[in-house]
Structures are given as C-alpha cells and as structure tokens.
Write an enzyme that holds these catalytic residues in place. Sequence first.
Site, short mmCIF file in Angstrom:
data_model
loop_
_atom_site.label_atom_id
_atom_site.label_comp_id
_atom_site.label_asym_id
_atom_site.label_seq_id
_atom_site.Cartn_x
_atom_site.Cartn_y
_atom_site.Cartn_z
N CYS A 20 0.84 -1.20 0.00
CA CYS A 20 0.00 0.00 0.00
C CYS A 20 0.88 1.26 0.00
CB CYS A 20 -0.92 0.00 1.21
SG CYS A 20 -2.14 1.34 1.21
N CYS A 21 1.89 1.28 0.88
CA CYS A 21 2.81 2.41 0.92
C CYS A 21 3.53 2.59 -0.41
CB CYS A 21 3.84 2.22 2.03
SG CYS A 21 3.22 2.42 3.72
N CYS A 30 -0.98 8.69 6.93
CA CYS A 30 -2.34 8.39 6.50
C CYS A 30 -3.23 8.15 7.72
CB CYS A 30 -2.35 7.15 5.61
SG CYS A 30 -1.53 7.39 4.02
N CYS A 55 -3.51 4.71 9.42
CA CYS A 55 -2.25 4.15 9.89
C CYS A 55 -1.56 5.02 10.94
CB CYS A 55 -1.30 3.95 8.72
SG CYS A 55 -1.95 2.84 7.45
N CYS A 97 8.21 3.66 5.67
CA CYS A 97 7.23 3.33 4.64
C CYS A 97 7.86 3.05 3.28
CB CYS A 97 6.21 4.45 4.50
SG CYS A 97 6.93 6.02 4.00
#
Length: 241
Positions: free
Chosen positions: A121-122, A204, A207, A231
């Site tokens: 995702c990162c 985010c 997170c 990240c």
Amino acid sequence: MDKIKDKLAGFNQQLEGLSLEESIAFVKENFEGKKVFSTSFGIEDQVLTHYLYPEANDFYFFTLDTGRLFSETYEVFQKTQTKYKGLQIKTYLPEEKEIQNYIDSDGINGFYDSVESRKRCCFVRKVVPLKRALEGVSVWVTGLRAEQSQNRETMAFLEWDEDNQLVKFNPLMQYSLSELEAVVNENNIPINSLYKKGYLSIGCAPCTRALAEGEDFRAGRWWWENGKKECGLHIHMEKNN
C-alpha cells in the site's frame, strides 16, 4: 561514488555549527541542478517551509497526497499557502489503476493484515509518486531528524541516496522537538491541529494514532507492527542500519 561520498563528508564538516538559514544558503550555493523540498505538513516540514519560502525560486516544493490523509492535513495545507503568499506546492497523487489493483488484491484496508500488504500500500500510494516527483532532481530536502527514531540516529546533513541517485539534505537533523516548537511559536507558523492532540508523526489516517505518554515519536505509525517503522520513502536508511 567514492568521490561523491568524500565530497559530502567534507561538506558535512562545513555544515556543523551553521544556522538553518546558513545551511540552506550553503546547499544553494554548492549544488547545481534542481532542488526540491518534500512536505507532509508535519511540524518539521512547516518549520522548513518557513525558512525555504524566501528561496522558493531555487527550491521547488511538493507533497504526496495518498488519498487517505486526515482532513486536518488538508486544512494545514491551505493555511500554509494562505500565510506564504504565492507559494506553489505541487501535489503528486497515486495512479488510479495501481490503487484499484491493490484494493482488488488486498482489500480496502488490507494493510492491517500483514506487513507485506502494508508495504504494498505504501509503495503504491507513496513510493511510486515519489519516484515521479524526484525525476531529474539533484538535491532532495527532507525534514528528517535524528531524534525521530533509532534508525535515523546515524544520519548526516548530506547523504547520497543510492535508490534515487541524488543528494539528500537533512537540515533539521540535530534539532530537538522543543527547538522546533519554539520556532513555530516565535514565527506563528501554522501546524496540524492533530499535533496538540498527541499526533507527533502524522501520515495516512488509517495508519496513524496519537501517542501515549512516554512513547517514541514513531510509535503512532503502523502501531500494530513491530520493528522499524519506515514506509519506503527513506528505504536506503534501513539498508544502512
């Protein structure tokens, strides 16, 4: 490569003891090519914005919008451009197709399921857009500080970023949080309203959580994971530690 590192080592010695304004002027004078500053609107980046604003013709500003930021982050984005008239901050977004592929394979919140899924995702939301932002860049200014985490304690003012093939400039490396807060208060610099609620490192929304008393700066990021909390934007630092 050795010549570059030797040159940076010499420059790092010259940067010791310089003020923030002096270190910015030093880098401006000693490095050719495109220089950029990446801001995520945290307290570190807000302080750097204040000092780089007069040099905006020589340092280009950009930010990464992952699509999952706090509304408070967008608010301080707007307040920053209101205070610093005419400041252009280019926004880089993730590719829609890559986001769709991630959601299809991992789910909308799949990053909670495994470290591998979170890093995917990162990668889609941060690393890929960053690569676009750093194309053709010679110097990348960051708000990294040694105090933020153990794997940042060995940083230098100037480092060679092998992954992105550029020089990374960390002018706040030796600053403490209390010193940053003093600069913010003295200059009426806008900061994210979440900061005073215990969010010292803001990423985010899904997170990031507020810190409990006594926790380190990065504890609120990906709090369900153990180990180093990066990240991928500064992945070369993990390789060097």
